[in-house]
Design an enzyme around this catalytic site. Structure first.
Site, PDB file in Angstrom:
ATOM      1  CG  ASP A 286      12.929 -11.206   1.299  1.00 25.90           C
ATOM      2  OD1 ASP A 286      11.746 -10.925   1.034  1.00 25.90           O
ATOM      3  OD2 ASP A 286      13.235 -11.982   2.236  1.00 25.90           O
TER       4      ASP A 286
HETATM    5  C1  NOJ Z   1       9.732 -11.418   3.060  1.00 29.43           C
HETATM    6  C2  NOJ Z   1      10.182 -12.827   3.305  1.00 29.43           C
HETATM    7  O1  NOJ Z   1      11.485 -12.825   3.843  1.00 29.43           O
HETATM    8  C3  NOJ Z   1      10.184 -13.696   2.071  1.00 29.43           C
HETATM    9  O2  NOJ Z   1      10.479 -15.021   2.448  1.00 29.43           O
HETATM   10  C4  NOJ Z   1       8.867 -13.596   1.374  1.00 29.43           C
HETATM   11  O3  NOJ Z   1       8.830 -14.461   0.265  1.00 29.43           O
HETATM   12  C5  NOJ Z   1       8.650 -12.141   0.948  1.00 29.43           C
HETATM   13  N1  NOJ Z   1       8.640 -11.298   2.124  1.00 29.43           N
HETATM   14  C6  NOJ Z   1       7.373 -11.940   0.162  1.00 29.43           C
HETATM   15  O4  NOJ Z   1       6.289 -12.067   0.986  1.00 29.43           O
END
Ligand code: NOJ
Length: 753
Positions: A286
């Site tokens: 993430d």
């Molecule tokens: C952070 C988020 O936790 C995740 O769910 C998301 O897909 C990513 N950023 C990309 O935007």
């Protein structure tokens, strides 16, 4: 306690990569593996590391030029948040035509519950319990996203969540592993189809691996403490199901699990996901979660963070640059192995091949116009929005209303085209939304609809609009109040300590209720909100989550009875924050509470002496039951459950019994009931929950019609995971329910020999 004999039914060690041949893996078999191996053998170390780097494009021209140069050099393998066929094609052309090996980029985007056509938030989709329809919605999301050059999305999120304070509960399938597994399967299959290389299919990314939904205190990114028993039985099963469904990619989470951050968790990623489950796609971290291991106090610096990420088996790094900066020196120092790098790159290339990116890297630049918000997509959005709504209350059968009834429409969400879409909407547009006001005017006739929102937005603390709301109510027979949360109040980092409706909404509802006219409360929210203090003010409650683009028509369909509610809660509604965590699959404890045992605070005599006899697992103020249980939802008809039986009361190891019930529609309209199968394993080596959902079926019945609903019960339903990950079926006594929700029904006894 009688100790059962332990029978190991299945040791969950599947073969390593390559053995998962599920339909939606989009695998081209050996051919892909040969191509991967051949390409890998031609790559320099720098090019390999480049494949492991995912970047968000910078905002300035110089930054963009630098990024293009890096693509040309093979130093970037993936981008996120580039949208539009032309924009994607331009960058793809550099990767394919100007880099040494011509490896295409994989471009990802959050398409969480629809691209331009927005479906209900995932928690709402789960409330439909309609796997087929969720699959259809995911296929539409894929088609729309792909028409804009996006071939990879960061969904589904299947984090079991038992805390409505956590903003991201909106993105999950709720509190139950089986319902989350259903969402996982439906979304993965819907997005990827049988063949991911088709131009209207995209790769799924299952997230957030793992345990993210267990954030302490419901505060986002917070630490999680998850005993292995719960990890294997509660948090992992939806992810395991996603692997079975052929999910192309996984995302490692932000949280730390029992002291080890998820993005540095070798046991979770390499041992469980890759080795045990046989996942052969790739894992992306993430956003920044690799370098956040420094703040976690797990990695001393960026280089250590890169080591921890790669050591754990994170194949691609999102946003931060520790892999780009440090893998080479870590390799030179012998701290990471070349085999780890090759494995990561092979996984990434495998998915790029399966997506057909090498054969067709470009997207037609004229496709989107005919694809986005196609009427067929809106029809599915309308159906799914209606099926996701849960009827919580309907005193004196207030709903459905007759068309032509004078209705006052009040509340801050009656006519908010953007706010009905919900969290994580990047590409949905307010201009495509149909609001409740528009749909009610159309269905009920503008002359019968009196609109005065009363509050301008959900957090509005001004009562200046209350007078107009009163005037609208004065003209009407029934009040429909559309309240809840704006889109931005749930989702990532939008956690709450209190669940009450924001602003002055409670006061507005109070005002409406004081006028002596029946009140229908429609709630649009990203979580279970604090309904307990308001509950008595409404005669009927439709819980709509954030329903998406077609919120208005879907709600009008329900309000006037063109569609009969069939949604059921995928999450328990607490009476107040102090009850959290409260979920149906809790343990019995040594002192289970009951209606008889609950001692209300006011029933304790003044000056009572200290005593503990009769004390049970309740609180003095709220008792032990929630406001609404998991699985709950009413209809415009009633259903009778009869002749609930098991085909046998004894079962041998490896055998099967059939649980069945006759479900009868005892009302006047055709309707759908979600029939639920629960079991309880009465004695175990480890204590088991008081109920566990093991199956469900949607059954549609005409007025007066009966149908027999049957479920097979065998090893797959009766066993559970030991803390070491072994799936074990223990002989002993079980209870089996076929019931309309987690709090009702009479159990049947079953003995497993
Ligand atoms: C952070 C988020 O936790 C995740 O769910 C998301 O897909 C990513 N950023 C990309 O935007």
């Amino acid at each position: 306690m009688i100790k059962k004999n332990i029978v190991v039914a299945a040791v969950c060690l599947m073969a390593l990569a390559g053995c998962n041949t599920s339909p939606s893996s989009g695998k081209a078999g050996d051919d892909v593996e040969k191509k991967v191996a051949s390409l890998l053998s031609q790559m320099t170390l720098e090019e390999k590391i480049g494949q492991m780097v995912q970047q968000n494009p910078p905002y300035d021209a110089a930054g963009i030029d630098a990024m293009k140069e890096q693509i040309r050099q093979g130093r970037i393998g993936s981008l996120l948040n580039v949208v539009g066929a032309r924009e994607v094609n331009e960058l793809q052309r550099i990767a394919v035509q100007e880099s040494r090996l011509g490896i295409p980029l994989i471009i990802g985007r959050d398409v969480i519950h629809g691209f331009r056509t927005i479906f209900p938030i995932p928690l709402g989709m789960a409330a439909s319990w309609n796997e087929e329809l969720v699959r259809e919605a995911a296929a539409i999301s894929a088609k729309e996203a792909a028409s804009m050059g996006i071939r990879w999305t960061f969904t589904p999120m299947v984090d079991v969540s038992r805390d409505p304070r956590w903003g991201r509960i909106a993105e999950s399938g709720g509190e139950d592993p089986l319902v989350n597994a259903m969402v996982a399967r439906a979304m993965v299959q819907g997005l990827q189809g049988d063949d991911m290389s088709r131009p209207d299919r995209i790769a799924a990314c299952v997230k957030h691996y793992v345990g993210y939904g267990a954030a302490e205190g419901g505060r986002d990114y917070n630490t999680t403490l998850i005993p292995d028993l719960y990890l294997h039985n509660v948090y992992l099963p939806p992810f395991k199901e996603a692997v079975k469904a052929g999910a192309a990619t996984f995302m490692s989470a932000f949280n730390d699990i029992n002291g080890v951050p998820a993005s540095g968790n070798r046991q979770a990623i390499r041992d469980i996901l890759k080795a045990s489950y046989g996942f052969d796609g790739f894992v992306v971290s993430d956003w920044g979660s690799i370098t956040e291991m420094i703040a976690h106090g797990f990695s001393a610096d960026e280089k250590e963070a890169a080591f921890h990420g790669l050591n754990a088996g994170v194949d691609m790094e999102m946003a931060s640059l520790s892999y780009s900066h440090h893998i080479k020196s870590l390799l030179d120092e012998g701290r990471v192995k070349m085999a780890w790098i090759d494995d990561a790159v092979a996984r990434i290339l495998r998915i790029k091949f399966r997506l057909g990116l090498f054969d067709q890297p470009y997207t037609s630049e004229t496709l989107a116009d005919s694809v986005l918000v196609h009427p067929n997509h809106l029809a599915v959005a309308r159906r799914l929005a209606a099926e996701s709504v849960v009827l919580l209350k309907n005193n004196s059968n207030l709903l459905p209303l007759k068309k032509g009834t004078p209705v006052a429409l009040i509340g801050p969400l009656v006519n908010e085209p953007y706010e009905q879409l919900g969290t994580w909407v990047f590409d949905g547009k307010a201009e495509n939304s149909v609001t409740v006001l528009t749909a009610m005017n159309e269905a009920n006739g503008a002359g019968n609809t009196f609109f005065a929102e009363g509050l301008k937005y959900s957090r509005d603390k001004s009562t200046a609009g209350f007078r107009a709301a009163e005037q609208a109510i004065a003209k009407a027979q029934v009040v429909v109040a559309v309240m809840g949360e704006e889109s931005i109040l749930s989702g990532e980092a939008k956690c709450l300590a209190e669940l009450k409706l924001p602003g002055k909404q409670a006061e507005l509802l109070q005002l409406a209720a004081s006028k002596g006219k029946p009140v229908v409360l429609v709630v649009m929210a990203g979580r279970p909100t604090g309904l307990a203090p308001l509950h008595h003010l409404a005669d009927a409650i439709l819980y709509a989550w954030h329903p998406g683009t077609m919120a208005g028509p879907a709600l009008a369909d329900l309000i006037f009875g063109d569609v009969v509610p069939s949604g059921k809660l995928p999450v328990t509604f607490p009476k107040g924050e102090g009850q959290i965590p409260i979920y149906y699959a809790h343990k019995n404890s040594g002192r289970p509470a009951s209606a008889e045992s609950w001692m209300h605070i006011d029933s304790i005599p003044v000056h009572a002496v200290q005593h503990s006899t009769g004390n049970t697992n309740h609180t003095l103020d709220y008792g032990f039951t929630p406001l609404y249980p998991f699985g709950y939802g009413l209809s415009y008809t009633t259903f009778a459950y009869s002749d609930i039986r098991l085909s046998a009361s004894d079962m041998k190891q490896g055998g099967n019994v059939t649980a069945s019930a006759i479900i009868t529609n005892t009302g006047n309209v055709t309707a759908t009931e979600v029939v639920q199968l629960y079991i309880r394993d009465l004695t175990g080596t480890y204590t088991r929950p008081v109920r566990e959902l093991k199956g469900f079926e949607r059954v549609t019945l005409a007025a007066g019609e009966s149908k027999t609903v049957s479920f097979e019960l065998g090893n797959d339903q009766l066993g559970y995971y030991f803390p070491d990950g072994r799936y074990v079926v223990e002989p002993g006594k079980f209870q089996v329910w076929i019931a309309p929700n987690a709090a009702e029904g009479t159990p049947q006894d079953l003995t497993l020999e």
